[in-house]
Design an enzyme around this catalytic site. Structure first.
Site, mmCIF file in Angstrom:
data_model
loop_
_atom_site.group_PDB
_atom_site.id
_atom_site.type_symbol
_atom_site.label_atom_id
_atom_site.label_comp_id
_atom_site.label_asym_id
_atom_site.label_seq_id
_atom_site.Cartn_x
_atom_site.Cartn_y
_atom_site.Cartn_z
ATOM 1 N N ASP A 7 0.877 -1.163 0.000
ATOM 2 C CA ASP A 7 0.000 0.000 0.000
ATOM 3 C C ASP A 7 0.919 1.217 0.000
ATOM 4 O OD1 ASP A 7 -2.324 1.499 0.082
ATOM 5 O OD2 ASP A 7 -2.697 1.151 2.208
ATOM 6 N N ASP A 9 -0.063 4.990 0.944
ATOM 7 C CA ASP A 9 -0.275 5.943 2.033
ATOM 8 C C ASP A 9 -0.307 5.232 3.380
ATOM 9 O OD1 ASP A 9 -0.434 7.873 0.047
ATOM 10 O OD2 ASP A 9 -2.613 7.793 -0.049
#
Length: 190
Positions: A7, A9
């Site tokens: 991922d 953020d």
């Protein structure tokens, strides 16, 4: 092929106060990019899967997103690392799509593109939606206690709702330390 899907953020960069809408807003988490470079040096291909609802809401455009990722690529290259590809969902919350995590669409696209069995994929994120999106692949699920999970303790059990078999780590660097010292983690138990 060893494939890691990260991922963005909260795993690679700080969350900030709102949407990351420009390269100036994007700041790497301490040690995260070095951890990616170490994954690469250990033979891992690294791909990013990220929801970008700010595109669908008109808060920034594709050119801004490309500039943000160019900054990521530049900083990684200066450390000897690389991201092979960035897959993103451009849809806003509430739009009907199969790619917005926790839907599995992005993860399935990545798996198809690279032709890797799910059990051979390392999926790493700081938010529940990222790991839920990968759970049906049979991937090796790893949560890092950064970003949205910074309040969790890697040495305590995960709260209810996390996919079975999810392993917790203090940071991306700690996960890479684990991989380096023990070899790749075993596939999740059925």
């Amino acid at each position: 092929m060893k494939l890691a899907i990260l991922d963005r953020d909260g795993t690679l960069n700080a969350l900030g106060d709102g949407f990351i809408a420009s390269p100036q807003d994007w700041e790497p988490l301490p040690g995260a990019l070095e951890a990616v470079a170490r994954l690469n040096q250990a033979g891992w291909h690294v791909v990013v899967a990220t929801n970008q609802p700010g595109l669908g809401r008109g808060l920034f455009d594709t050119q801004a997103l490309v500039a943000i990722h160019a900054k990521l690529h530049r900083l990684l290259a200066s450390l000897g690392g690389r991201i092979d590809a960035v897959f993103y969902c451009p849809h806003a919350e509430g739009e009907a799509c199969a790619c917005r995590k926790p839907a599995p669409g992005l993860m399935q696209q990545i798996q198809e593109r690279y032709g890797v069995e799910g059990s051979q994929i390392l999926v790493v994120g700081s938010c529940l939606a990222h790991l839920q999106a990968a759970a049906d692949l049979g991937a090796q699920l790893h949560m890092v206690c950064t970003g949205r999970s910074a309040h969790l303790d890697a040495h305590q059990g995960l709260p209810p709702g996390w996919p079975p078999g999810t392993r917790a780590h203090a940071s991306l660097g700690d996960l890479v330390d684990c991989i380096a010292s023990q070899g790749p983690p075993p596939p999740n138990a059925p």
